[in-house]
Design a protein around this motif. Sequence first.
Motif, short mmCIF file in Angstrom:
data_model
loop_
_atom_site.label_atom_id
_atom_site.label_comp_id
_atom_site.label_asym_id
_atom_site.label_seq_id
_atom_site.Cartn_x
_atom_site.Cartn_y
_atom_site.Cartn_z
N SER A 54 -3.38 3.92 -7.35
CA SER A 54 -3.62 2.78 -8.22
C SER A 54 -4.71 3.06 -9.24
O SER A 54 -4.55 2.78 -10.43
N GLN A 71 -2.25 -4.41 -7.65
CA GLN A 71 -1.70 -3.15 -7.17
C GLN A 71 -2.09 -2.93 -5.71
O GLN A 71 -1.25 -2.59 -4.88
N LYS A 75 0.57 -3.05 -2.47
CA LYS A 75 0.73 -1.84 -1.66
C LYS A 75 0.23 -2.05 -0.24
O LYS A 75 0.79 -1.49 0.71
#
Length: 97
Positions: A54, A71, A75
């Motif tokens: 990221s 992000q 994730k």
Amino acid sequence: MTFRAPHDPNLAMASTIAFAVAETMDFAVYEPLRRRGLLTAMLASNAIGLLADSLLFLTLAFNSLAYLPGQILGKTWMTLAAVAALALLRRTKRTAT
């Protein structure tokens, strides 16, 4: 933050670099920890990998970390889902034998 068109080669390069570095870091963390257990190794290595991916991608592609929280959150949720699926699979296999 600057907008880049979907076909911008810089996006592909940023993605490639971020992926390669993140996977290398993921492997470097996973290998020493795998003896302690699959889930421990997977969680620790994935945390390092997702942060590296990221940070690098957003910096290289957009020169901005504005989307970093999203992000990381996305994730992390996917990692937790994978860990839950693996734990359930292990439990199912244990009760079947």
